[in-house]
Design a protein around this motif. Structure first.
Motif, PDB file in Angstrom:
ATOM      1  N   LEU A  84       0.787  -1.173  -0.170  1.00 43.06           N
ATOM      2  CA  LEU A  84      -0.144   0.108  -0.012  1.00 43.06           C
ATOM      3  C   LEU A  84       0.714   1.436   0.195  1.00 43.06           C
ATOM      4  CD1 LEU A  84      -2.401  -1.245   2.778  1.00 43.06           C
ATOM      5  CD2 LEU A  84      -2.909  -1.050   0.409  1.00 43.06           C
ATOM      6  N   VAL A  85       0.450   2.501  -0.575  1.00 45.90           N
ATOM      7  CA  VAL A  85       1.078   3.625  -0.471  1.00 45.90           C
ATOM      8  C   VAL A  85       0.605   4.688   0.208  1.00 45.90           C
ATOM      9  CG1 VAL A  85       1.778   5.533  -1.988  1.00 45.90           C
ATOM     10  CG2 VAL A  85       1.886   3.077  -2.937  1.00 45.90           C
ATOM     11  N   ARG A  86       1.329   5.327   1.126  1.00 51.99           N
ATOM     12  CA  ARG A  86       0.669   6.499   2.113  1.00 51.99           C
ATOM     13  C   ARG A  86       0.215   7.317   1.072  1.00 51.99           C
ATOM     14  NH1 ARG A  86       2.062   5.914   7.379  1.00 51.99           N
ATOM     15  NH2 ARG A  86       4.202   4.860   7.852  1.00 51.99           N
ATOM     16  N   GLY A  87      -1.089   7.894   1.689  1.00 48.68           N
ATOM     17  CA  GLY A  87      -1.771   8.963   1.057  1.00 48.68           C
ATOM     18  C   GLY A  87      -2.516   8.522  -0.144  1.00 48.68           C
ATOM     19  N   SER A  88      -2.678   7.142  -0.334  1.00 48.68           N
ATOM     20  CA  SER A  88      -3.401   6.806  -1.629  1.00 48.68           C
ATOM     21  C   SER A  88      -4.591   5.745  -1.240  1.00 48.68           C
ATOM     22  CB  SER A  88      -2.351   5.803  -2.448  1.00 48.68           C
ATOM     23  OG  SER A  88      -2.383   4.592  -1.858  1.00 48.68           O
ATOM     24  N   VAL A  89      -5.506   5.602  -2.191  1.00 46.85           N
ATOM     25  CA  VAL A  89      -6.885   4.992  -2.108  1.00 46.85           C
ATOM     26  C   VAL A  89      -6.646   3.954  -3.040  1.00 46.85           C
ATOM     27  CG1 VAL A  89      -9.150   5.235  -1.817  1.00 46.85           C
ATOM     28  CG2 VAL A  89      -7.881   7.297  -1.772  1.00 46.85           C
ATOM     29  N   VAL A  90      -7.125   2.476  -2.393  1.00 48.38           N
ATOM     30  CA  VAL A  90      -7.009   1.377  -3.196  1.00 48.38           C
ATOM     31  C   VAL A  90      -8.375   0.715  -2.839  1.00 48.38           C
ATOM     32  CG1 VAL A  90      -6.399  -1.120  -3.158  1.00 48.38           C
ATOM     33  CG2 VAL A  90      -4.420   0.674  -2.591  1.00 48.38           C
ATOM     34  N   LEU A  91      -9.128   0.609  -4.021  1.00 45.34           N
ATOM     35  CA  LEU A  91     -10.381  -0.062  -3.878  1.00 45.34           C
ATOM     36  C   LEU A  91     -10.511  -1.628  -4.201  1.00 45.34           C
ATOM     37  CD1 LEU A  91     -13.549  -0.026  -3.901  1.00 45.34           C
ATOM     38  CD2 LEU A  91     -13.418   0.522  -6.582  1.00 45.34           C
ATOM     39  N   LEU A  92     -10.781  -2.384  -3.200  1.00 44.76           N
ATOM     40  CA  LEU A  92     -10.775  -3.820  -3.298  1.00 44.76           C
ATOM     41  C   LEU A  92     -12.140  -4.285  -3.491  1.00 44.76           C
ATOM     42  CD1 LEU A  92      -9.256  -6.526  -2.967  1.00 44.76           C
ATOM     43  CD2 LEU A  92     -10.150  -6.470  -0.331  1.00 44.76           C
ATOM     44  N   ALA A  93     -12.423  -4.758  -4.920  1.00 45.67           N
ATOM     45  CA  ALA A  93     -13.919  -4.793  -5.321  1.00 45.67           C
ATOM     46  C   ALA A  93     -13.909  -6.481  -5.466  1.00 45.67           C
ATOM     47  CB  ALA A  93     -14.210  -4.143  -6.550  1.00 45.67           C
ATOM     48  N   VAL A 227     -10.132   6.644  -7.210  1.00 49.39           N
ATOM     49  CA  VAL A 227      -9.093   5.936  -6.367  1.00 49.39           C
ATOM     50  C   VAL A 227      -7.984   5.744  -7.093  1.00 49.39           C
ATOM     51  CG1 VAL A 227     -10.902   4.556  -4.948  1.00 49.39           C
ATOM     52  CG2 VAL A 227      -9.931   3.700  -7.069  1.00 49.39           C
ATOM     53  N   ASP A 228      -6.968   5.344  -6.457  1.00 46.54           N
ATOM     54  CA  ASP A 228      -5.750   5.215  -7.259  1.00 46.54           C
ATOM     55  C   ASP A 228      -5.306   3.991  -7.817  1.00 46.54           C
ATOM     56  OD1 ASP A 228      -4.366   8.028  -6.352  1.00 46.54           O
ATOM     57  OD2 ASP A 228      -4.911   7.104  -4.535  1.00 46.54           O
ATOM     58  N   ALA A 229      -6.144   2.889  -7.140  1.00 47.57           N
ATOM     59  CA  ALA A 229      -5.968   1.554  -7.670  1.00 47.57           C
ATOM     60  C   ALA A 229      -7.151   0.728  -7.406  1.00 47.57           C
ATOM     61  CB  ALA A 229      -4.807   0.819  -6.775  1.00 47.57           C
ATOM     62  N   VAL A 230      -7.591  -0.033  -8.328  1.00 47.19           N
ATOM     63  CA  VAL A 230      -8.950  -0.899  -8.369  1.00 47.19           C
ATOM     64  C   VAL A 230      -8.308  -2.201  -8.248  1.00 47.19           C
ATOM     65  CG1 VAL A 230     -11.069  -1.455  -9.491  1.00 47.19           C
ATOM     66  CG2 VAL A 230     -10.263   0.771  -9.427  1.00 47.19           C
ATOM     67  N   LEU A 231      -8.650  -3.090  -7.310  1.00 43.03           N
ATOM     68  CA  LEU A 231      -8.285  -4.476  -7.363  1.00 43.03           C
ATOM     69  C   LEU A 231      -9.267  -5.193  -7.138  1.00 43.03           C
ATOM     70  CD1 LEU A 231      -5.472  -4.498  -4.586  1.00 43.03           C
ATOM     71  CD2 LEU A 231      -5.250  -3.856  -7.123  1.00 43.03           C
ATOM     72  N   THR A 232      -9.637  -6.354  -8.315  1.00 41.71           N
ATOM     73  CA  THR A 232     -10.733  -7.199  -8.039  1.00 41.71           C
ATOM     74  C   THR A 232     -10.226  -8.453  -7.461  1.00 41.71           C
ATOM     75  OG1 THR A 232     -10.330  -7.818 -10.509  1.00 41.71           O
ATOM     76  CG2 THR A 232     -11.919  -5.998  -9.865  1.00 41.71           C
ATOM     77  N   ASN A 249      -3.955   0.842 -11.721  1.00 38.54           N
ATOM     78  CA  ASN A 249      -2.909   1.047 -10.509  1.00 38.54           C
ATOM     79  C   ASN A 249      -2.243   2.398 -10.739  1.00 38.54           C
ATOM     80  OD1 ASN A 249      -1.363   0.797  -8.571  1.00 38.54           O
ATOM     81  ND2 ASN A 249      -0.883  -1.309  -8.633  1.00 38.54           N
ATOM     82  N   ARG A 250      -2.064   3.180 -10.140  1.00 39.73           N
ATOM     83  CA  ARG A 250      -1.318   4.469 -10.672  1.00 39.73           C
ATOM     84  C   ARG A 250       0.003   4.416 -10.030  1.00 39.73           C
ATOM     85  NH1 ARG A 250      -5.462   9.093  -8.722  1.00 39.73           N
ATOM     86  NH2 ARG A 250      -6.544   9.142 -10.629  1.00 39.73           N
ATOM     87  N   PHE A 251       0.156   3.173  -9.207  1.00 34.44           N
ATOM     88  CA  PHE A 251       1.601   2.942  -8.543  1.00 34.44           C
ATOM     89  C   PHE A 251       1.903   1.687  -8.871  1.00 34.44           C
ATOM     90  CE2 PHE A 251      -0.822   5.659  -5.619  1.00 34.44           C
ATOM     91  CZ  PHE A 251       0.008   6.889  -5.905  1.00 34.44           C
ATOM     92  N   GLY A 252       1.793   0.981  -9.979  1.00 33.33           N
ATOM     93  CA  GLY A 252       2.082  -0.232 -10.403  1.00 33.33           C
ATOM     94  C   GLY A 252       1.565  -0.581 -11.685  1.00 33.33           C
ATOM     95  N   GLY A 253       1.842  -1.714 -11.923  1.00 34.52           N
ATOM     96  CA  GLY A 253       1.442  -2.441 -13.262  1.00 34.52           C
ATOM     97  C   GLY A 253       0.065  -2.902 -13.025  1.00 34.52           C
ATOM     98  N   THR A 254      -0.355  -3.368 -14.102  1.00 36.81           N
ATOM     99  CA  THR A 254      -1.864  -3.967 -14.041  1.00 36.81           C
ATOM    100  C   THR A 254      -2.095  -5.369 -14.459  1.00 36.81           C
ATOM    101  OG1 THR A 254      -2.608  -3.063 -15.955  1.00 36.81           O
ATOM    102  CG2 THR A 254      -3.107  -1.727 -14.142  1.00 36.81           C
ATOM    103  N   ALA A 255      -0.690  -5.872 -14.860  1.00 33.71           N
ATOM    104  CA  ALA A 255      -0.882  -7.155 -15.358  1.00 33.71           C
ATOM    105  C   ALA A 255      -0.639  -8.411 -14.051  1.00 33.71           C
ATOM    106  CB  ALA A 255       0.169  -7.428 -16.497  1.00 33.71           C
ATOM    107  N   GLU A 256      -0.287  -8.011 -13.061  1.00 33.81           N
ATOM    108  CA  GLU A 256       0.142  -9.019 -12.083  1.00 33.81           C
ATOM    109  C   GLU A 256      -1.166  -9.687 -11.629  1.00 33.81           C
ATOM    110  OE1 GLU A 256       2.852 -10.210 -11.524  1.00 33.81           O
ATOM    111  OE2 GLU A 256       3.945  -8.501 -12.644  1.00 33.81           O
ATOM    112  N   LEU A 257      -1.242 -10.992 -11.123  1.00 34.57           N
ATOM    113  CA  LEU A 257      -2.179 -11.700 -10.760  1.00 34.57           C
ATOM    114  C   LEU A 257      -1.469 -12.335  -9.369  1.00 34.57           C
ATOM    115  CD1 LEU A 257      -4.695 -13.895 -11.162  1.00 34.57           C
ATOM    116  CD2 LEU A 257      -2.659 -15.458 -12.070  1.00 34.57           C
ATOM    117  N   GLY A 258      -2.696 -12.440  -8.310  1.00 36.32           N
ATOM    118  CA  GLY A 258      -2.445 -12.990  -7.074  1.00 36.32           C
ATOM    119  C   GLY A 258      -3.248 -14.105  -7.017  1.00 36.32           C
ATOM    120  N   VAL A 259      -2.681 -15.317  -6.597  1.00 32.64           N
ATOM    121  CA  VAL A 259      -3.550 -16.546  -6.450  1.00 32.64           C
ATOM    122  C   VAL A 259      -3.603 -16.905  -4.848  1.00 32.64           C
ATOM    123  CG1 VAL A 259      -4.006 -18.707  -7.266  1.00 32.64           C
ATOM    124  CG2 VAL A 259      -2.787 -17.162  -8.732  1.00 32.64           C
TER     125      VAL A 259
END
Ligand code: TYD
Ligand code: MG
Length: 447
Positions: A84-93, A227-232, A249-259
């Motif tokens: 997470l980045v200080r001062g940023s907003v992440v939406l976990l959808a 928001v700065d990032a949208v994670l689904t 994702n303003r602070f990273g790539g969007t291609a990564e996958l978490g399993v």
């Protein structure tokens, strides 16, 4: 700063207009226009716009080294771009039941282990319920919880924390705004107020948002811009597999996958997704083929299964799980027209084993081999992996990242690969570079 704000907006997609419309020109919804009512925050400032500062020379601004707050969950941190980045907003959808609250609790445990102060704002569950779950998951000691939904109360308690989790944004409400909690005006107004707090106080804000069945975040997609990032976070309720992707994702790539796997004691990270997907593979059985996806920097090998059953009726079935049905229909037609494999009098069922989604054209060739194998009864050789896009002419095309994919397959013990014409082949693997689907089908094991 004079800003003209539109007085009406679509409650489905957030489209703004200066007057009421019977039908939204953006999303087509009928009767969805409502009064905006509350784009002004209690203090009178226009929400969502930064306070004006004089112009500066871009070259004089140092590259921001973002202060990353790692959650300690490797799969989560990678999708975030390092934490997470200080001062940023992440939406976990995600849909209800996906495991968003669980992920947040486990992330809170990892954050507090690094000495960070975490606040959980519980709008859906009581503090007792959250505490019971935290006890079951373990690892929570210093994280604080606050059960409430009024945005002014939430903001007054949010001081002094490094990370604030709001679960969920749809339950938050601002008495100064119109509409029920969850409405466009409320969701946007509350998210804006929270985002402003995050930026002003350098808090990392994690907003949980429910998505509806069609993928929209609470009907309105308004939050995505805020928001700065949208994670689904996705996964079938009946399956333990959960995937985390970033749509923005303003602070990273969007291609990564978490399993992850949802187990009895919470989410367990899956670092080796390929092995999980191939664990129960039946080798030497007709209808099974292995393909390989590229997810960010990682390649993921997976099994495609197919079953073909006779159906003399006028409308044979085409059922796809984990793949687009349209892709199946196109490939069935290509097999019929270009490779004389007749599926017109057959029901066809295909699925990606393990509950994963394979939406990349690179799996075409594996899907075609699985189908042809079902029809002919000839299994795909167990040490063969198929990686390529199939064109309408029955042509097989190379796909990007072939070296990474073949490297992953070699690691898993595959010794042969059928690919579109391409280069970069790792040692120890025999590569059949084919131009035509028919050449690939020639690799099936005939009895
Ligand atoms: P939850 O995190 O509440 O989902 P969301 O916040 O996205 O609505 O959890 C979803 C499901 O996960 C829930 O139905 C029960 C299941 N679950 C487990 O299987 N194991 C666990 O340890 C936990 C906490 C939940
Ligand atoms: Mg929840």
């Amino acid at each position: 700063m004079s800003v003209a704000r539109a007085p009406m907006s679509c409650s489905e997609c957030g489209y703004q207009a200066s007057q009421w419309r019977g039908r939204c020109p953006q999303c087509g919804a009928w009767d969805s226009f409502v009064k905006e009512g509350g784009l002004r925050a209690a203090g009178g400032a226009v929400v969502g716009l930064p306070t004006a500062a004089p112009p500066v020379a871009l070259a004089s601004i140092e590259a921001a080294a973002h202060d990353r707050l790692a959650t300690g969950m490797g799969e989560f941190d990678r999708v975030l771009g390092g934490g997470l980045v200080r001062g940023s907003v992440v939406l976990l959808a995600g849909e209800p039941g996906a495991g968003k609250s669980t992920l947040c609790l486990q992330a809170a445990a990892g954050l507090e282990a690094k000495g960070l102060r975490v606040l959980l704002v519980c709008g859906e569950e009581s503090v007792d319920q959250v505490a019971a779950r935290a006890r079951r998951l373990g690892g929570i000691r210093t994280t604080q919880a606050f059960s409430g939904t009024r945005i002014d109360e939430v903001l007054s308690h949010a001081e002094g924390f490094d990370v604030v989790v709001v679960d969920s944004i749809q339950t938050m409400s601002d008495p100064d705004l119109t509409g029920e909690p969850g409405s466009v005006t409320q969701v946007r107004g509350c998210a804006s107020a929270l985002a402003r707090h995050a930026r002003d106080s350098s808090v990392a804000l994690l907003l949980v948002g429910h998505v509806t069945k069609d993928g929209a975040i609470a009907g309105p997609r308004v939050l995505e811009h805020l928001v700065d990032a949208v994670l689904t976070f996705e996964g079938d309720r009946g399956q333990s597999l959960r995937t985390l992707r970033s749509a923005k994702n303003r602070f990273g790539g969007t291609a990564e996958l978490g399993v992850f796997e949802m187990k009895a004691r919470g989410l367990v990270e899956v670092a080796d997704a390929s092995r999980l997907f191939l664990a129960d593979r039946h080798v030497g059985v007709p209808g099974s083929a292995v393909g390989c996806l590229l997810e960010g920097r990682r390649a993921v090998a997976l099994e495609i299964q197919s079953l073909v059953a006779p159906n003399d009726g006028p409308h044979p079935r085409r059922v796809a799980h984990g793949l687009e049905r349209e892709r199946l229909e196109v490939l069935a037609a290509v097999l019929q027209q270009r490779a004389h494999i007749d599926l017109s009098k057959s029901d066809v069922f295909v699925r990606v084993a393990g509950g994963f989604r394979a939406d990349e054209p690179a799996v075409d060739l594996a899907l075609a081999l699985a189908l042809a194998s079902s029809v002919t009864g000839a299994p795909v050789p167990p040490d063969l992996v198929a990686i390529g896009e199939v064109g309408l002419a029955g042509d097989v095309r190379a796909v990007p990242g072939i070296g990474t994919r073949l490297g992953e397959c070699a690691r898993l013990g595959f010794r042969r690969a059928v690919v579109g014409r391409s280069a970069s082949v790792p040692d120890g693997m025999k590569v059949h570079a084919v131009a035509e689907l028919g050449d690939a089908l020639g690799l099936l094991v005939r009895a």
